[in-house]
Design an enzyme around this catalytic site. Structure first.
Site, PDB file in Angstrom:
ATOM      1  N   GLU A  98       0.824  -1.215   0.000  1.00 41.32           N
ATOM      2  CA  GLU A  98       0.000   0.000   0.000  1.00 41.32           C
ATOM      3  C   GLU A  98       0.859   1.266   0.000  1.00 41.32           C
ATOM      4  O   GLU A  98       0.630   2.174  -0.798  1.00 41.32           O
ATOM      5  CB  GLU A  98      -0.933   0.015   1.227  1.00 41.32           C
ATOM      6  CG  GLU A  98      -1.713   1.325   1.321  1.00 41.32           C
ATOM      7  CD  GLU A  98      -2.839   1.301   2.346  1.00 41.32           C
ATOM      8  OE1 GLU A  98      -2.821   0.454   3.244  1.00 41.32           O
ATOM      9  OE2 GLU A  98      -3.733   2.153   2.217  1.00 41.32           O
ATOM     10  N   ASP A 153      -0.552  -5.082   3.021  1.00 41.20           N
ATOM     11  CA  ASP A 153      -1.069  -3.869   3.660  1.00 41.20           C
ATOM     12  C   ASP A 153      -0.464  -3.831   5.065  1.00 41.20           C
ATOM     13  O   ASP A 153      -0.789  -4.677   5.904  1.00 41.20           O
ATOM     14  CB  ASP A 153      -2.605  -3.919   3.737  1.00 41.20           C
ATOM     15  CG  ASP A 153      -3.173  -2.575   4.168  1.00 41.20           C
ATOM     16  OD1 ASP A 153      -2.411  -1.772   4.728  1.00 41.20           O
ATOM     17  OD2 ASP A 153      -4.376  -2.344   3.946  1.00 41.20           O
ATOM     18  N   ILE A 185      -0.815  -1.780   7.606  1.00 45.70           N
ATOM     19  CA  ILE A 185      -1.878  -1.622   8.620  1.00 45.70           C
ATOM     20  C   ILE A 185      -3.195  -1.508   7.865  1.00 45.70           C
ATOM     21  O   ILE A 185      -3.485  -0.486   7.240  1.00 45.70           O
ATOM     22  CB  ILE A 185      -1.707  -0.361   9.494  1.00 45.70           C
ATOM     23  CG1 ILE A 185      -0.349  -0.370  10.208  1.00 45.70           C
ATOM     24  CG2 ILE A 185      -2.839  -0.279  10.524  1.00 45.70           C
ATOM     25  CD1 ILE A 185      -0.120   0.807  11.154  1.00 45.70           C
ATOM     26  N   THR A 222      -6.175   1.753   9.100  1.00 50.35           N
ATOM     27  CA  THR A 222      -5.339   2.859   9.611  1.00 50.35           C
ATOM     28  C   THR A 222      -6.173   3.847  10.426  1.00 50.35           C
ATOM     29  O   THR A 222      -5.719   4.336  11.468  1.00 50.35           O
ATOM     30  CB  THR A 222      -4.626   3.574   8.441  1.00 50.35           C
ATOM     31  OG1 THR A 222      -3.791   2.617   7.781  1.00 50.35           O
ATOM     32  CG2 THR A 222      -3.764   4.727   8.922  1.00 50.35           C
ATOM     33  N   ASP A 281      -5.795  -4.705   0.413  1.00 49.89           N
ATOM     34  CA  ASP A 281      -6.782  -4.842   1.492  1.00 49.89           C
ATOM     35  C   ASP A 281      -7.393  -6.252   1.520  1.00 49.89           C
ATOM     36  O   ASP A 281      -7.811  -6.720   2.577  1.00 49.89           O
ATOM     37  CB  ASP A 281      -7.948  -3.858   1.300  1.00 49.89           C
ATOM     38  CG  ASP A 281      -7.531  -2.395   1.362  1.00 49.89           C
ATOM     39  OD1 ASP A 281      -6.783  -2.044   2.284  1.00 49.89           O
ATOM     40  OD2 ASP A 281      -7.973  -1.608   0.505  1.00 49.89           O
TER      41      ASP A 281
END
Ligand code: LIP
Length: 273
Positions: A70, A90, A92, A95, A219
Protein backbone atom coordinates in the site's frame (compact mmCIF):
# COMPACT_ATOMS: atom_id res chain seq x y z
CA UNK A 1 7.55 -25.85 -5.34
CA UNK A 2 5.68 -27.41 -2.35
CA UNK A 3 8.84 -27.11 -0.22
CA UNK A 4 9.30 -23.51 -1.41
CA UNK A 5 5.72 -22.66 -0.47
CA UNK A 6 6.20 -24.12 3.00
CA UNK A 7 9.28 -21.94 3.48
CA UNK A 8 7.52 -18.84 2.11
CA UNK A 9 4.57 -19.49 4.43
CA UNK A 10 6.87 -19.82 7.43
CA UNK A 11 8.56 -16.50 6.60
CA UNK A 12 5.20 -14.77 5.94
CA UNK A 13 3.92 -15.80 9.39
CA UNK A 14 7.11 -14.65 11.08
CA UNK A 15 6.99 -11.29 9.28
CA UNK A 16 3.30 -10.84 10.22
CA UNK A 17 4.04 -11.52 13.89
CA UNK A 18 7.03 -9.16 13.96
CA UNK A 19 5.10 -6.44 12.10
CA UNK A 20 2.24 -7.00 14.54
CA UNK A 21 4.65 -6.33 17.39
CA UNK A 22 5.58 -2.98 15.82
CA UNK A 23 1.88 -2.07 15.43
CA UNK A 24 1.02 -3.12 18.99
CA UNK A 25 3.90 -1.03 20.34
CA UNK A 26 2.80 2.07 18.38
CA UNK A 27 -0.94 1.56 19.10
CA UNK A 28 -0.77 3.25 22.51
CA UNK A 29 1.10 6.31 21.17
CA UNK A 30 -0.44 9.43 19.61
CA UNK A 31 -0.03 9.33 15.85
CA UNK A 32 1.08 12.05 13.45
CA UNK A 33 -1.44 11.78 10.62
CA UNK A 34 -0.97 12.57 6.95
CA UNK A 35 -3.52 12.17 4.18
CA UNK A 36 -3.17 10.47 0.80
CA UNK A 37 -5.89 10.44 -1.89
CA UNK A 38 -8.39 12.49 0.14
CA UNK A 39 -9.03 13.96 3.59
CA UNK A 40 -10.34 10.61 4.90
CA UNK A 41 -7.50 8.50 3.47
CA UNK A 42 -4.98 8.42 6.34
CA UNK A 43 -1.40 7.27 6.68
CA UNK A 44 0.94 7.32 9.70
CA UNK A 45 4.65 6.86 10.14
CA UNK A 46 3.90 3.40 11.55
CA UNK A 47 2.24 2.34 8.25
CA UNK A 48 5.42 3.42 6.46
CA UNK A 49 7.85 1.89 8.97
CA UNK A 50 6.01 -1.43 9.04
CA UNK A 51 5.94 -1.62 5.24
CA UNK A 52 9.66 -0.78 5.07
CA UNK A 53 10.37 -3.58 7.57
CA UNK A 54 8.32 -6.04 5.48
CA UNK A 55 9.92 -5.07 2.14
CA UNK A 56 13.39 -5.39 3.67
CA UNK A 57 12.57 -8.85 5.06
CA UNK A 58 11.10 -10.06 1.77
CA UNK A 59 14.08 -8.72 -0.21
CA UNK A 60 16.49 -10.41 2.16
CA UNK A 61 14.68 -13.77 2.20
CA UNK A 62 13.44 -13.94 -1.42
CA UNK A 63 15.38 -11.45 -3.58
CA UNK A 64 13.70 -12.56 -6.83
CA UNK A 65 10.14 -12.05 -5.57
CA UNK A 66 8.00 -9.05 -6.53
CA UNK A 67 6.26 -6.75 -4.07
CA UNK A 68 3.02 -4.75 -4.04
CA UNK A 69 2.51 -2.69 -0.89
CA UNK A 70 0.00 0.00 0.00
CA UNK A 71 2.61 2.56 1.01
CA UNK A 72 5.06 1.73 -1.81
CA UNK A 73 2.24 2.33 -4.32
CA UNK A 74 1.29 5.57 -2.50
CA UNK A 75 4.94 6.61 -2.89
CA UNK A 76 4.69 6.12 -6.67
CA UNK A 77 5.66 2.46 -7.25
CA UNK A 78 3.63 0.72 -9.96
CA UNK A 79 1.00 -1.77 -8.76
CA UNK A 80 1.74 -4.67 -11.05
CA UNK A 81 0.62 -8.27 -10.51
CA UNK A 82 2.66 -10.58 -12.76
CA UNK A 83 3.21 -14.36 -12.77
CA UNK A 84 6.32 -13.91 -10.62
CA UNK A 85 5.84 -14.79 -6.92
CA UNK A 86 4.43 -11.55 -5.53
CA UNK A 87 3.96 -10.40 -1.95
CA UNK A 88 0.83 -8.26 -1.60
CA UNK A 89 0.98 -6.30 1.64
CA UNK A 90 -1.07 -3.87 3.66
CA UNK A 91 1.12 -2.90 6.63
CA UNK A 92 -1.88 -1.62 8.62
CA UNK A 93 -5.32 -2.47 7.31
CA UNK A 94 -7.57 -0.22 9.35
CA UNK A 95 -5.34 2.86 9.61
CA UNK A 96 -8.25 5.05 10.78
CA UNK A 97 -8.96 2.48 13.51
CA UNK A 98 -5.28 2.52 14.43
CA UNK A 99 -5.31 6.32 14.79
CA UNK A 100 -8.43 6.16 17.00
CA UNK A 101 -7.31 3.05 18.92
CA UNK A 102 -10.37 1.12 17.71
CA UNK A 103 -8.94 -2.38 18.09
CA UNK A 104 -9.64 -3.72 14.58
CA UNK A 105 -6.29 -3.28 12.88
CA UNK A 106 -4.28 -5.91 11.07
CA UNK A 107 -1.23 -6.50 8.98
CA UNK A 108 -2.28 -8.30 5.81
CA UNK A 109 0.17 -10.38 3.77
CA UNK A 110 -0.64 -12.48 0.71
CA UNK A 111 1.68 -14.28 -1.67
CA UNK A 112 0.52 -14.87 -5.24
CA UNK A 113 2.15 -17.19 -7.76
CA UNK A 114 0.99 -17.03 -11.39
CA UNK A 115 -1.50 -14.39 -10.16
CA UNK A 116 -3.13 -16.96 -7.89
CA UNK A 117 -3.13 -16.36 -4.13
CA UNK A 118 -1.25 -19.26 -2.48
CA UNK A 119 -0.74 -17.85 1.03
CA UNK A 120 -2.84 -15.50 3.16
CA UNK A 121 -1.86 -14.20 6.60
CA UNK A 122 -3.85 -11.56 8.51
CA UNK A 123 -2.71 -10.69 12.03
CA UNK A 124 -4.61 -8.45 14.45
CA UNK A 125 -1.91 -7.79 17.06
CA UNK A 126 -4.25 -5.92 19.41
CA UNK A 127 -6.55 -8.92 19.82
CA UNK A 128 -3.70 -11.36 19.14
CA UNK A 129 -5.60 -13.17 16.40
CA UNK A 130 -3.53 -14.73 13.65
CA UNK A 131 -5.55 -15.83 10.60
CA UNK A 132 -3.69 -18.07 8.18
CA UNK A 133 -4.39 -20.02 5.01
CA UNK A 134 -2.53 -21.94 2.35
CA UNK A 135 -4.29 -22.83 -0.86
CA UNK A 136 -6.02 -26.21 -0.57
CA UNK A 137 -5.06 -26.60 3.10
CA UNK A 138 -7.84 -24.85 5.01
CA UNK A 139 -7.95 -21.66 7.05
CA UNK A 140 -7.13 -21.19 10.72
CA UNK A 141 -7.18 -18.65 13.54
CA UNK A 142 -4.36 -19.19 16.04
CA UNK A 143 -4.14 -22.74 14.64
CA UNK A 144 -7.86 -23.52 15.04
CA UNK A 145 -9.80 -24.40 11.84
CA UNK A 146 -12.22 -21.79 10.47
CA UNK A 147 -15.59 -22.45 8.85
CA UNK A 148 -18.20 -20.05 7.47
CA UNK A 149 -21.74 -19.93 8.90
CA UNK A 150 -23.39 -21.35 5.79
CA UNK A 151 -26.20 -18.75 5.99
CA UNK A 152 -28.08 -18.50 2.69
CA UNK A 153 -30.76 -15.88 3.26
CA UNK A 154 -30.44 -12.13 3.71
CA UNK A 155 -33.17 -12.20 6.35
CA UNK A 156 -30.95 -14.16 8.73
CA UNK A 157 -27.65 -12.53 7.76
CA UNK A 158 -25.43 -10.22 9.81
CA UNK A 159 -23.49 -8.28 7.20
CA UNK A 160 -20.44 -6.05 7.06
CA UNK A 161 -20.29 -2.93 4.92
CA UNK A 162 -17.82 -0.07 4.67
CA UNK A 163 -18.24 3.59 3.75
CA UNK A 164 -14.62 3.78 2.47
CA UNK A 165 -12.48 6.90 2.24
CA UNK A 166 -14.03 8.36 -0.94
CA UNK A 167 -16.42 11.26 -0.27
CA UNK A 168 -17.37 11.93 -3.89
CA UNK A 169 -21.09 12.73 -3.36
CA UNK A 170 -22.34 10.66 -6.30
CA UNK A 171 -20.31 7.57 -5.35
CA UNK A 172 -21.29 7.99 -1.72
CA UNK A 173 -24.98 8.22 -2.58
CA UNK A 174 -24.85 5.03 -4.64
CA UNK A 175 -23.18 3.21 -1.74
CA UNK A 176 -25.78 4.49 0.76
CA UNK A 177 -28.64 3.57 -1.59
CA UNK A 178 -27.16 0.06 -1.84
CA UNK A 179 -27.00 -0.25 1.96
CA UNK A 180 -30.59 1.02 2.16
CA UNK A 181 -31.86 -1.66 -0.24
CA UNK A 182 -29.86 -4.42 1.43
CA UNK A 183 -30.85 -3.37 4.95
CA UNK A 184 -34.57 -3.44 4.23
CA UNK A 185 -34.12 -7.21 4.34
CA UNK A 186 -30.91 -8.06 6.22
CA UNK A 187 -30.84 -8.74 9.95
CA UNK A 188 -28.06 -6.22 10.57
CA UNK A 189 -24.93 -4.56 9.27
CA UNK A 190 -21.67 -3.67 11.03
CA UNK A 191 -18.65 -1.69 9.87
CA UNK A 192 -15.27 -2.73 11.29
CA UNK A 193 -13.06 -0.46 9.14
CA UNK A 194 -10.77 -3.22 7.90
CA UNK A 195 -11.47 -5.19 4.75
CA UNK A 196 -9.03 -7.93 5.76
CA UNK A 197 -10.69 -8.42 9.16
CA UNK A 198 -14.17 -8.23 7.62
CA UNK A 199 -13.25 -11.22 5.46
CA UNK A 200 -11.76 -13.05 8.45
CA UNK A 201 -14.97 -12.48 10.43
CA UNK A 202 -16.98 -14.18 7.68
CA UNK A 203 -14.39 -16.97 7.57
CA UNK A 204 -14.96 -17.35 11.34
CA UNK A 205 -18.73 -17.75 10.87
CA UNK A 206 -19.45 -14.63 12.94
CA UNK A 207 -20.62 -12.48 10.01
CA UNK A 208 -22.26 -13.69 6.82
CA UNK A 209 -21.63 -11.19 4.03
CA UNK A 210 -19.61 -8.09 3.09
CA UNK A 211 -19.63 -5.63 0.23
CA UNK A 212 -17.29 -2.75 -0.52
CA UNK A 213 -16.45 -0.49 -3.46
CA UNK A 214 -13.13 1.39 -3.44
CA UNK A 215 -10.85 -1.12 -1.69
CA UNK A 216 -7.47 -2.14 -3.14
CA UNK A 217 -5.79 -5.45 -3.82
CA UNK A 218 -3.63 -5.17 -0.65
CA UNK A 219 -6.78 -4.84 1.49
CA UNK A 220 -8.35 -8.09 0.26
CA UNK A 221 -5.69 -10.44 -1.19
CA UNK A 222 -4.94 -12.34 2.05
CA UNK A 223 -8.57 -12.27 3.23
CA UNK A 224 -9.64 -13.68 -0.14
CA UNK A 225 -7.72 -16.92 0.45
CA UNK A 226 -8.61 -17.18 4.15
CA UNK A 227 -12.32 -16.80 3.39
CA UNK A 228 -12.30 -19.23 0.47
CA UNK A 229 -10.36 -21.82 2.47
CA UNK A 230 -13.00 -21.50 5.22
CA UNK A 231 -15.67 -22.41 2.64
CA UNK A 232 -16.77 -18.88 1.78
CA UNK A 233 -17.38 -17.14 -1.53
CA UNK A 234 -15.64 -14.06 -2.96
CA UNK A 235 -17.13 -12.44 -6.05
CA UNK A 236 -17.31 -9.15 -7.88
CA UNK A 237 -20.46 -7.29 -6.71
CA UNK A 238 -21.85 -7.84 -10.23
CA UNK A 239 -21.89 -11.56 -9.46
CA UNK A 240 -18.98 -12.22 -11.86
CA UNK A 241 -15.70 -13.81 -10.81
CA UNK A 242 -13.71 -11.49 -8.58
CA UNK A 243 -10.81 -9.51 -10.01
CA UNK A 244 -8.64 -8.55 -7.03
CA UNK A 245 -7.44 -5.39 -8.82
CA UNK A 246 -10.94 -4.10 -9.68
CA UNK A 247 -11.46 -2.11 -6.45
CA UNK A 248 -14.70 -3.89 -5.52
CA UNK A 249 -15.60 -7.03 -3.62
CA UNK A 250 -18.61 -9.04 -2.50
CA UNK A 251 -18.11 -11.81 0.05
CA UNK A 252 -20.46 -14.29 1.62
CA UNK A 253 -20.80 -17.48 3.53
CA UNK A 254 -22.63 -18.97 0.53
CA UNK A 255 -23.04 -18.31 -3.18
CA UNK A 256 -26.81 -17.94 -2.70
CA UNK A 257 -26.40 -15.14 -0.17
CA UNK A 258 -23.86 -13.35 -2.39
CA UNK A 259 -26.26 -13.49 -5.33
CA UNK A 260 -29.11 -12.08 -3.24
CA UNK A 261 -26.89 -9.12 -2.25
CA UNK A 262 -25.64 -8.71 -5.85
CA UNK A 263 -29.23 -8.44 -7.11
CA UNK A 264 -29.76 -5.31 -4.98
CA UNK A 265 -26.74 -3.12 -5.77
CA UNK A 266 -25.77 -0.47 -8.29
CA UNK A 267 -22.09 -0.33 -9.10
CA UNK A 268 -19.49 2.32 -8.30
CA UNK A 269 -16.58 2.27 -10.74
CA UNK A 270 -13.01 3.05 -9.67
CA UNK A 271 -9.85 3.05 -11.70
CA UNK A 272 -8.19 -0.40 -11.44
CA UNK A 273 -5.16 -0.93 -9.23
C1 LIP B 1 -9.14 0.40 4.73
C2 LIP B 1 -10.00 -0.75 4.24
C3 LIP B 1 -11.44 -0.51 4.57
C4 LIP B 1 -11.91 0.75 3.90
C5 LIP B 1 -11.05 1.93 4.38
C6 LIP B 1 -9.60 1.66 4.10
P1 LIP B 1 -6.53 0.95 5.00
O1 LIP B 1 -7.80 0.14 4.40
O2 LIP B 1 -9.61 -1.94 4.78
O3 LIP B 1 -12.22 -1.59 4.14
O4 LIP B 1 -13.26 0.98 4.15
O5 LIP B 1 -11.46 3.10 3.73
O6 LIP B 1 -9.36 1.63 2.72
O7 LIP B 1 -6.44 2.21 4.20
O8 LIP B 1 -6.80 1.20 6.44
O9 LIP B 1 -5.38 0.05 4.73
Amino acid sequence: MAADMAKIYEVAVKIAKDAGGMIREAFRLDQVIQTKEGAMDLVTETDQNVEKYITDMVEESFPTHSFIGEESVAAGKKCELTDNPTWIVDPIDGTTNFVHRFPFVAVSIAVAVNKDIEIGVVYNPIQDQLYTARKGQGAFVNGKPLKVSGKENLGEALLLGEFGADRNPENFKTKMDNFHKIMLQARGMRSLGSAALNMCMIASGVNDGYIEYGIHIWDIAAGYLILREAGGVVLDPSGDAVDLCSRSVLCGSTDKLCREIASKVNHVRYERD
